[in-house]
Structure formats: C-alpha cells, structure tokens
Scaffold this motif. Structure first.
Motif, PDB file in Angstrom:
ATOM      1  N   GLU A  16     -31.469  27.724  15.303  1.00 39.76           N
ATOM      2  CA  GLU A  16     -31.547  28.276  13.952  1.00 39.76           C
ATOM      3  C   GLU A  16     -30.264  29.014  13.589  1.00 39.76           C
ATOM      4  O   GLU A  16     -29.700  29.755  14.392  1.00 39.76           O
ATOM      5  N   LYS A  17     -29.794  28.792  12.359  1.00 39.95           N
ATOM      6  CA  LYS A  17     -28.556  29.407  11.883  1.00 39.95           C
ATOM      7  C   LYS A  17     -28.717  29.833  10.435  1.00 39.95           C
ATOM      8  O   LYS A  17     -29.553  29.304   9.708  1.00 39.95           O
ATOM      9  N   ILE A  18     -27.892  30.753  10.011  1.00 39.41           N
ATOM     10  CA  ILE A  18     -27.757  31.095   8.600  1.00 39.41           C
ATOM     11  C   ILE A  18     -26.575  30.293   8.084  1.00 39.41           C
ATOM     12  O   ILE A  18     -25.480  30.368   8.634  1.00 39.41           O
ATOM     13  N   ILE A  19     -26.799  29.514   7.036  1.00 45.68           N
ATOM     14  CA  ILE A  19     -25.765  28.644   6.489  1.00 45.68           C
ATOM     15  C   ILE A  19     -25.223  29.272   5.207  1.00 45.68           C
ATOM     16  O   ILE A  19     -25.971  29.692   4.335  1.00 45.68           O
ATOM     17  N   VAL A  20     -23.888  29.339   5.103  1.00 47.03           N
ATOM     18  CA  VAL A  20     -23.225  29.929   3.943  1.00 47.03           C
ATOM     19  C   VAL A  20     -22.203  28.920   3.426  1.00 47.03           C
ATOM     20  O   VAL A  20     -21.533  28.262   4.210  1.00 47.03           O
ATOM     21  N   GLY A  21     -22.098  28.792   2.122  1.00 47.27           N
ATOM     22  CA  GLY A  21     -21.098  27.878   1.578  1.00 47.27           C
ATOM     23  C   GLY A  21     -21.403  27.509   0.143  1.00 47.27           C
ATOM     24  O   GLY A  21     -21.980  28.290  -0.597  1.00 47.27           O
ATOM     25  N   ILE A  22     -21.003  26.305  -0.233  1.00 46.21           N
ATOM     26  CA  ILE A  22     -21.229  25.817  -1.593  1.00 46.21           C
ATOM     27  C   ILE A  22     -22.232  24.675  -1.530  1.00 46.21           C
ATOM     28  O   ILE A  22     -22.456  24.091  -0.478  1.00 46.21           O
ATOM     29  N   ASP A  23     -22.829  24.374  -2.680  1.00 49.88           N
ATOM     30  CA  ASP A  23     -23.804  23.302  -2.689  1.00 49.88           C
ATOM     31  C   ASP A  23     -23.541  22.335  -3.837  1.00 49.88           C
ATOM     32  O   ASP A  23     -22.714  22.591  -4.705  1.00 49.88           O
ATOM     33  N   CYS A  24     -24.267  21.244  -3.779  1.00 53.47           N
ATOM     34  CA  CYS A  24     -24.165  20.208  -4.802  1.00 53.47           C
ATOM     35  C   CYS A  24     -25.480  19.446  -4.826  1.00 53.47           C
ATOM     36  O   CYS A  24     -25.995  19.081  -3.773  1.00 53.47           O
ATOM     37  N   ARG A  25     -26.015  19.240  -5.984  1.00 47.67           N
ATOM     38  CA  ARG A  25     -27.203  18.396  -6.114  1.00 47.67           C
ATOM     39  C   ARG A  25     -26.726  17.021  -6.568  1.00 47.67           C
ATOM     40  O   ARG A  25     -26.002  16.896  -7.548  1.00 47.67           O
ATOM     41  N   THR A  26     -27.152  16.000  -5.826  1.00 46.43           N
ATOM     42  CA  THR A  26     -26.738  14.635  -6.153  1.00 46.43           C
ATOM     43  C   THR A  26     -27.888  13.682  -5.885  1.00 46.43           C
ATOM     44  O   THR A  26     -28.992  14.107  -5.535  1.00 46.43           O
ATOM     45  N   THR A  27     -27.648  12.427  -6.024  1.00 41.46           N
ATOM     46  CA  THR A  27     -28.656  11.399  -5.802  1.00 41.46           C
ATOM     47  C   THR A  27     -27.978  10.161  -5.237  1.00 41.46           C
ATOM     48  O   THR A  27     -26.770   9.967  -5.426  1.00 41.46           O
ATOM     49  N   GLU A  29     -29.019   7.280  -6.254  1.00 39.26           N
ATOM     50  CA  GLU A  29     -29.120   6.296  -7.333  1.00 39.26           C
ATOM     51  C   GLU A  29     -27.731   5.979  -7.872  1.00 39.26           C
ATOM     52  O   GLU A  29     -26.909   6.872  -8.077  1.00 39.26           O
ATOM     53  N   ASN A  30     -27.494   4.709  -8.081  1.00 39.20           N
ATOM     54  CA  ASN A  30     -26.210   4.241  -8.627  1.00 39.20           C
ATOM     55  C   ASN A  30     -25.014   4.738  -7.820  1.00 39.20           C
ATOM     56  O   ASN A  30     -23.929   4.933  -8.367  1.00 39.20           O
ATOM     57  N   ARG A  31     -25.241   5.023  -6.549  1.00 33.53           N
ATOM     58  CA  ARG A  31     -24.168   5.473  -5.635  1.00 33.53           C
ATOM     59  C   ARG A  31     -23.505   6.769  -6.114  1.00 33.53           C
ATOM     60  O   ARG A  31     -22.349   7.041  -5.826  1.00 33.53           O
ATOM     61  N   GLN A  32     -24.244   7.589  -6.844  1.00 32.84           N
ATOM     62  CA  GLN A  32     -23.707   8.839  -7.382  1.00 32.84           C
ATOM     63  C   GLN A  32     -23.199   9.765  -6.278  1.00 32.84           C
ATOM     64  O   GLN A  32     -22.183  10.425  -6.436  1.00 32.84           O
ATOM     65  N   ALA A  33     -23.903   9.816  -5.148  1.00 32.79           N
ATOM     66  CA  ALA A  33     -23.484  10.690  -4.043  1.00 32.79           C
ATOM     67  C   ALA A  33     -22.094  10.324  -3.527  1.00 32.79           C
ATOM     68  O   ALA A  33     -21.340  11.194  -3.093  1.00 32.79           O
ATOM     69  N   PHE A  34     -21.743   9.043  -3.586  1.00 36.04           N
ATOM     70  CA  PHE A  34     -20.418   8.613  -3.136  1.00 36.04           C
ATOM     71  C   PHE A  34     -19.315   9.180  -4.023  1.00 36.04           C
ATOM     72  O   PHE A  34     -18.167   9.286  -3.605  1.00 36.04           O
ATOM     73  N   HIS A  35     -19.657   9.550  -5.223  1.00 35.61           N
ATOM     74  CA  HIS A  35     -18.714  10.209  -6.133  1.00 35.61           C
ATOM     75  C   HIS A  35     -18.761  11.729  -5.946  1.00 35.61           C
ATOM     76  O   HIS A  35     -17.724  12.380  -5.865  1.00 35.61           O
ATOM     77  N   ASP A  36     -19.968  12.289  -5.870  1.00 28.77           N
ATOM     78  CA  ASP A  36     -20.141  13.739  -5.867  1.00 28.77           C
ATOM     79  C   ASP A  36     -19.694  14.422  -4.579  1.00 28.77           C
ATOM     80  O   ASP A  36     -19.047  15.468  -4.616  1.00 28.77           O
ATOM     81  N   ILE A  37     -20.034  13.847  -3.439  1.00 28.35           N
ATOM     82  CA  ILE A  37     -19.756  14.524  -2.163  1.00 28.35           C
ATOM     83  C   ILE A  37     -18.258  14.691  -1.912  1.00 28.35           C
ATOM     84  O   ILE A  37     -17.821  15.785  -1.523  1.00 28.35           O
ATOM     85  N   PRO A  38     -17.409  13.692  -2.141  1.00 27.55           N
ATOM     86  CA  PRO A  38     -15.969  13.935  -1.976  1.00 27.55           C
ATOM     87  C   PRO A  38     -15.444  15.045  -2.900  1.00 27.55           C
ATOM     88  O   PRO A  38     -14.547  15.789  -2.522  1.00 27.55           O
ATOM     89  N   LEU A  39     -16.035  15.175  -4.095  1.00 26.50           N
ATOM     90  CA  LEU A  39     -15.615  16.257  -4.995  1.00 26.50           C
ATOM     91  C   LEU A  39     -15.952  17.630  -4.415  1.00 26.50           C
ATOM     92  O   LEU A  39     -15.185  18.580  -4.575  1.00 26.50           O
ATOM     93  N   VAL A  40     -17.087  17.724  -3.740  1.00 31.19           N
ATOM     94  CA  VAL A  40     -17.464  18.993  -3.107  1.00 31.19           C
ATOM     95  C   VAL A  40     -16.474  19.340  -1.989  1.00 31.19           C
ATOM     96  O   VAL A  40     -16.014  20.476  -1.881  1.00 31.19           O
ATOM     97  N   TRP A  41     -16.128  18.358  -1.157  1.00 30.95           N
ATOM     98  CA  TRP A  41     -15.158  18.611  -0.084  1.00 30.95           C
ATOM     99  C   TRP A  41     -13.783  18.971  -0.668  1.00 30.95           C
ATOM    100  O   TRP A  41     -13.094  19.851  -0.150  1.00 30.95           O
ATOM    101  N   HIS A  42     -13.412  18.311  -1.735  1.00 28.09           N
ATOM    102  CA  HIS A  42     -12.144  18.625  -2.391  1.00 28.09           C
ATOM    103  C   HIS A  42     -12.145  20.084  -2.859  1.00 28.09           C
ATOM    104  O   HIS A  42     -11.192  20.825  -2.608  1.00 28.09           O
TER     105      HIS A  42
END
Length: 66
Positions: A16-27, A29-42
């Motif tokens: 068990e850990k406490i997680i701290v950072g930023i978040d992103c809600r994605t899906t 559907e239509n491969r949206q996560a493939f667009h959103d997740i790299p933006l979060v890392w950027h």
C-alpha cells in the motif's frame, strides 16, 4: 500527437502506498487514450511535476492507469 518518452514498462505488485501527482480522465473509445496519455507525460516533464512534490521517499516515477 506528442511522441512518448522512452520508458521501461513493468507490471509489479507493491505494498500500500500514497500516490501523489497529476491525473487525466480518458477512454479507449476511438483510441482517445493514445492521444491523452502522452499529453499527460509531456505535462509531467514540462512542468517538472516531480520536482514540485514535497517529502518524496525516492525519485521513482510510477505511471498508474486504472
């Protein structure tokens, strides 16, 4: 689309850990996560999010997808 930073991906079980950072809600559907997740890392690297987190136990970065 912004290219991903090279990463060593691992799936691990952790105690068990406490997680701290930023978040992103994605899906997947239509491969949206493939667009959103790299933006979060950027954003994570551009805004030096890791450097803004006080009282870190170490410098390890965890990408948590649920």
């Amino acid at each position: 689309m912004i290219s991903c930073f090279p990463m060593d991906y691992r799936i691990v079980k952790l105690p068990e850990k406490i997680i701290v950072g930023i978040d992103c809600r994605t899906t997947n559907e239509n491969r949206q996560a493939f667009h959103d997740i790299p933006l979060v890392w950027h954003r994570f690297y551009q805004e030096n999010i890791q450097g803004c987190i006080p009282h870190k136990k170490n410098e390890e970065i965890i990408g948590l997808y649920v």
